[in-house]
Design an enzyme around this catalytic site. Structure first.
Site, PDB file in Angstrom:
ATOM      1  N   ARG A 131      12.447 -31.259   0.938  1.00  0.00           N
ATOM      2  CA  ARG A 131      13.298 -30.144   0.494  1.00  0.00           C
ATOM      3  C   ARG A 131      13.440 -29.126   1.611  1.00  0.00           C
ATOM      4  O   ARG A 131      12.650 -29.108   2.558  1.00  0.00           O
ATOM      5  CB  ARG A 131      12.677 -29.441  -0.721  1.00  0.00           C
ATOM      6  CG  ARG A 131      12.662 -30.321  -1.959  1.00  0.00           C
ATOM      7  CD  ARG A 131      12.440 -29.511  -3.213  1.00  0.00           C
ATOM      8  NE  ARG A 131      11.186 -28.804  -3.216  1.00  0.00           N
ATOM      9  CZ  ARG A 131      11.026 -27.552  -3.676  1.00  0.00           C
ATOM     10  NH1 ARG A 131      12.063 -26.900  -4.167  1.00  0.00           N
ATOM     11  NH2 ARG A 131       9.845 -26.971  -3.661  1.00  0.00           N
ATOM     12  N   ALA A 172       5.181 -27.626   5.657  1.00  0.00           N
ATOM     13  CA  ALA A 172       4.975 -27.193   4.266  1.00  0.00           C
ATOM     14  C   ALA A 172       4.541 -25.729   4.217  1.00  0.00           C
ATOM     15  O   ALA A 172       3.645 -25.321   4.953  1.00  0.00           O
ATOM     16  CB  ALA A 172       3.908 -28.065   3.609  1.00  0.00           C
ATOM     17  N   GLN A 218       6.113  -8.597   7.710  1.00  0.00           N
ATOM     18  CA  GLN A 218       7.157  -8.270   6.729  1.00  0.00           C
ATOM     19  C   GLN A 218       6.501  -7.589   5.539  1.00  0.00           C
ATOM     20  O   GLN A 218       5.555  -8.140   4.949  1.00  0.00           O
ATOM     21  CB  GLN A 218       7.869  -9.557   6.269  1.00  0.00           C
ATOM     22  CG  GLN A 218       8.819  -9.381   5.092  1.00  0.00           C
ATOM     23  CD  GLN A 218       9.966  -8.420   5.374  1.00  0.00           C
ATOM     24  OE1 GLN A 218      10.632  -8.519   6.408  1.00  0.00           O
ATOM     25  NE2 GLN A 218      10.191  -7.476   4.478  1.00  0.00           N
ATOM     26  N   TYR A 256       1.566 -13.981   3.772  1.00  0.00           N
ATOM     27  CA  TYR A 256       2.408 -14.937   4.512  1.00  0.00           C
ATOM     28  C   TYR A 256       2.437 -14.586   6.006  1.00  0.00           C
ATOM     29  O   TYR A 256       2.308 -15.456   6.872  1.00  0.00           O
ATOM     30  CB  TYR A 256       3.804 -14.880   3.901  1.00  0.00           C
ATOM     31  CG  TYR A 256       4.819 -15.884   4.410  1.00  0.00           C
ATOM     32  CD1 TYR A 256       4.966 -17.116   3.780  1.00  0.00           C
ATOM     33  CD2 TYR A 256       5.658 -15.578   5.477  1.00  0.00           C
ATOM     34  CE1 TYR A 256       5.919 -18.031   4.217  1.00  0.00           C
ATOM     35  CE2 TYR A 256       6.614 -16.478   5.923  1.00  0.00           C
ATOM     36  CZ  TYR A 256       6.749 -17.696   5.277  1.00  0.00           C
ATOM     37  OH  TYR A 256       7.702 -18.595   5.715  1.00  0.00           O
ATOM     38  N   LYS A 267       1.107 -17.056   8.922  1.00  0.00           N
ATOM     39  CA  LYS A 267       2.059 -17.549   9.927  1.00  0.00           C
ATOM     40  C   LYS A 267       1.688 -17.078  11.335  1.00  0.00           C
ATOM     41  O   LYS A 267       1.932 -17.786  12.316  1.00  0.00           O
ATOM     42  CB  LYS A 267       3.483 -17.120   9.565  1.00  0.00           C
ATOM     43  CG  LYS A 267       4.027 -17.800   8.287  1.00  0.00           C
ATOM     44  CD  LYS A 267       4.231 -19.288   8.506  1.00  0.00           C
ATOM     45  CE  LYS A 267       4.904 -19.965   7.318  1.00  0.00           C
ATOM     46  NZ  LYS A 267       5.152 -21.399   7.560  1.00  0.00           N
TER      47      LYS A 267
HETATM   48  N1  CAA Z   1       9.117  -1.390   3.898  1.00  0.00           N
HETATM   49  C1  CAA Z   1       8.397  -0.435   3.291  1.00  0.00           C
HETATM   50  N2  CAA Z   1       8.424  -0.246   1.957  1.00  0.00           N
HETATM   51  C2  CAA Z   1       9.176  -1.068   1.235  1.00  0.00           C
HETATM   52  C3  CAA Z   1       9.922  -2.100   1.812  1.00  0.00           C
HETATM   53  C4  CAA Z   1       9.885  -2.233   3.210  1.00  0.00           C
HETATM   54  N3  CAA Z   1      10.588  -3.176   3.845  1.00  0.00           N
HETATM   55  N4  CAA Z   1      10.562  -2.774   0.846  1.00  0.00           N
HETATM   56  C5  CAA Z   1      10.227  -2.162  -0.315  1.00  0.00           C
HETATM   57  N5  CAA Z   1       9.393  -1.121  -0.072  1.00  0.00           N
HETATM   58  C6  CAA Z   1       8.843  -0.187  -1.040  1.00  0.00           C
HETATM   59  C7  CAA Z   1       9.892   0.292  -2.005  1.00  0.00           C
HETATM   60  O1  CAA Z   1      10.596   1.363  -1.479  1.00  0.00           O
HETATM   61  C8  CAA Z   1       9.040   0.685  -3.209  1.00  0.00           C
HETATM   62  O2  CAA Z   1       8.447   1.932  -2.969  1.00  0.00           O
HETATM   63  P1  CAA Z   1       8.303   3.008  -4.143  1.00  0.00           P
HETATM   64  O3  CAA Z   1       7.521   2.337  -5.230  1.00  0.00           O
HETATM   65  O4  CAA Z   1       7.590   4.142  -3.494  1.00  0.00           O
HETATM   66  O5  CAA Z   1       9.711   3.308  -4.557  1.00  0.00           O
HETATM   67  C9  CAA Z   1       7.913  -0.329  -3.187  1.00  0.00           C
HETATM   68  O6  CAA Z   1       7.878  -0.846  -1.846  1.00  0.00           O
HETATM   69  C10 CAA Z   1       8.149  -1.462  -4.156  1.00  0.00           C
HETATM   70  O7  CAA Z   1       9.368  -2.128  -3.801  1.00  0.00           O
HETATM   71  P2  CAA Z   1      10.089  -3.100  -4.817  1.00  0.00           P
HETATM   72  O8  CAA Z   1      10.719  -2.350  -5.938  1.00  0.00           O
HETATM   73  O9  CAA Z   1      10.974  -4.029  -4.030  1.00  0.00           O
HETATM   74  O10 CAA Z   1       8.825  -3.879  -5.430  1.00  0.00           O
HETATM   75  P3  CAA Z   1       8.803  -5.179  -6.213  1.00  0.00           P
HETATM   76  O11 CAA Z   1       7.397  -5.327  -6.685  1.00  0.00           O
HETATM   77  O12 CAA Z   1       9.904  -5.300  -7.202  1.00  0.00           O
HETATM   78  O13 CAA Z   1       9.106  -6.303  -5.095  1.00  0.00           O
HETATM   79  C11 CAA Z   1       8.712  -7.676  -3.230  1.00  0.00           C
HETATM   80  C12 CAA Z   1       8.288  -6.415  -3.987  1.00  0.00           C
HETATM   81  C13 CAA Z   1       8.491  -8.899  -4.126  1.00  0.00           C
HETATM   82  C14 CAA Z   1       7.801  -7.796  -2.023  1.00  0.00           C
HETATM   83  C15 CAA Z   1      10.193  -7.580  -2.831  1.00  0.00           C
HETATM   84  O14 CAA Z   1      10.409  -6.347  -2.172  1.00  0.00           O
HETATM   85  C16 CAA Z   1      10.627  -8.686  -1.898  1.00  0.00           C
HETATM   86  O15 CAA Z   1      10.831  -9.805  -2.334  1.00  0.00           O
HETATM   87  N6  CAA Z   1      10.796  -8.394  -0.602  1.00  0.00           N
HETATM   88  C17 CAA Z   1      11.219  -9.370   0.396  1.00  0.00           C
HETATM   89  C18 CAA Z   1      10.055  -9.905   1.124  1.00  0.00           C
HETATM   90  C19 CAA Z   1      10.581 -10.946   2.098  1.00  0.00           C
HETATM   91  O16 CAA Z   1      11.293 -10.652   3.055  1.00  0.00           O
HETATM   92  N7  CAA Z   1      10.216 -12.210   1.871  1.00  0.00           N
HETATM   93  C20 CAA Z   1      10.687 -13.266   2.706  1.00  0.00           C
HETATM   94  C21 CAA Z   1      10.793 -14.506   1.881  1.00  0.00           C
HETATM   95  S1  CAA Z   1      11.601 -15.816   2.790  1.00  0.00           S
HETATM   96  C22 CAA Z   1      10.428 -16.336   3.853  1.00  0.00           C
HETATM   97  O17 CAA Z   1       9.302 -15.964   3.822  1.00  0.00           O
HETATM   98  C23 CAA Z   1      10.878 -17.347   4.865  1.00  0.00           C
HETATM   99  C24 CAA Z   1      10.647 -16.860   6.233  1.00  0.00           C
HETATM  100  O18 CAA Z   1       9.731 -17.336   6.899  1.00  0.00           O
HETATM  101  C25 CAA Z   1      11.536 -15.847   6.792  1.00  0.00           C
END
Ligand code: CAA
Length: 240
Positions: free
Chosen positions: A12, A83, A141, A147, A151
């Site tokens: 996948r 993976a 991140q 993660y 990594k």
């Molecule tokens: N930097 C600093 N603070 C951040 C932030 C950032 N980039 N993003 C969010 N926050 C803060 C928000 O402002 C919020 O603060 P307050 O509570 O003070 O308002 C707090 O963090 C919570 O944010 P969320 O409402 O987004 O919280 P949540 O619990 O709903 O979600 C999360 C948290 C699941 C981590 C979500 O933000 C998310 O999915 N983020 C993306 C993470 C990401 O990039 N993952 C990559 C996946 S793909 C991958 O991993 C492949 C690869 O190799 C690239």
């Protein structure tokens, strides 16, 4: 005679593209997968690439799984540690389980898969180990302390093992994909994803095939002078 390549998480996402690209380049490919039987069966039916089920987080399962692959196809000469899982959460909400699951698969999985193959590669004086790390192991991140740590660990593993393998004809390299249009990235909330895409200078997510071509490049017999390196493919989002 064509070389044997084993791709973890190879049925996948990015892994499927890697399996296909290696097959197209003339390798005998085995694709490992951990859970999704339906996707694996479909992948084998569509591509003719055999799939093998075990978890890279389980050392004994890796030893047994590798033995099955080698009995079917011959000694594994190219290992692609692809993976990986995410258990994203801001750190103050992260559970020990979320930390440990990511470590077990994304970091310990590299030990579990590479260690059983290492002696054979040393004895045959040839090997290619290609570790799929991530942009987030390079830059960190928010929401991915687990993660990003795993990594980044993959990069240390790559550089240490490259030194050990060099005299034995084994290269060990890492690829750091940026954000690629797979299920893993599509699972990120849309608003967050849009803000990430806005940070990618080429203006789009990458495609799995754009990572697969990096693997084919590093796997080649004439890539023997490239070892311990990190190849980034991230649309210009982050420069080391
Ligand atoms: N930097 C600093 N603070 C951040 C932030 C950032 N980039 N993003 C969010 N926050 C803060 C928000 O402002 C919020 O603060 P307050 O509570 O003070 O308002 C707090 O963090 C919570 O944010 P969320 O409402 O987004 O919280 P949540 O619990 O709903 O979600 C999360 C948290 C699941 C981590 C979500 O933000 C998310 O999915 N983020 C993306 C993470 C990401 O990039 N993952 C990559 C996946 S793909 C991958 O991993 C492949 C690869 O190799 C690239």
């Amino acid at each position: 005679m064509s070389r044997v390549a084993l791709v973890t998480g190879g049925s996948r996402g990015i892994g499927a593209s890697i399996s296909l690209a290696l097959k197209a380049a003339g390798y005998k490919v085995a694709a490992n997968y951990a859970g999704n039987d339906e996707a694996a069966a479909k992948f084998t039916a569509e591509t003719g690439i055999p799939t093998y089920k075990w978890s890279v987080a389980d050392y004994d399962a890796c030893v047994a799984g590798i033995a099955r692959v080698e009995a079917d196809l011959g000694p594994v000469e190219v290992l692609v540690n692809n993976a990986g899982i995410t258990r994203d959460s801001m750190f103050h909400k992260m559970t020990r389980e979320q930390w440990q699951e990511v470590m077990e698969t994304n970091l310990n999985g590299l030990f579990n898969m590479t260690h059983p193959l290492w002696t054979g590669m040393r004895d045959r004086k040839f090997g290619r180990v290609i570790n799929i790390s991530s942009i987030n192991g390079q830059k960190g991140q928010a929401g991915q302390a687990n993660y990003s740590a795993a990594k980044a660990g993959d990069l240390g593993f790559t550089k240490a093992l490259a030194q050990e393998g060099a005299r034995a004809g084994i290269t060990v390299n890492a690829i750091c994909p940026g954000y690629i249009g797979t299920e893993m990235v599509m699972a990120v909330p849309e608003k967050v994803r849009d803000s990430i895409i806005a940070q990618i200078p080429v203006g789009r997510l990458g495609q799995p095939e754009e990572i697969a071509r990096c693997v084919v490049f590093l796997a080649a017999d004439d890539a023997g002078f490239i070892t311990g390196s990190t190849l980034t493919a991230n649309g210009g989002q982050f420069f080391v």
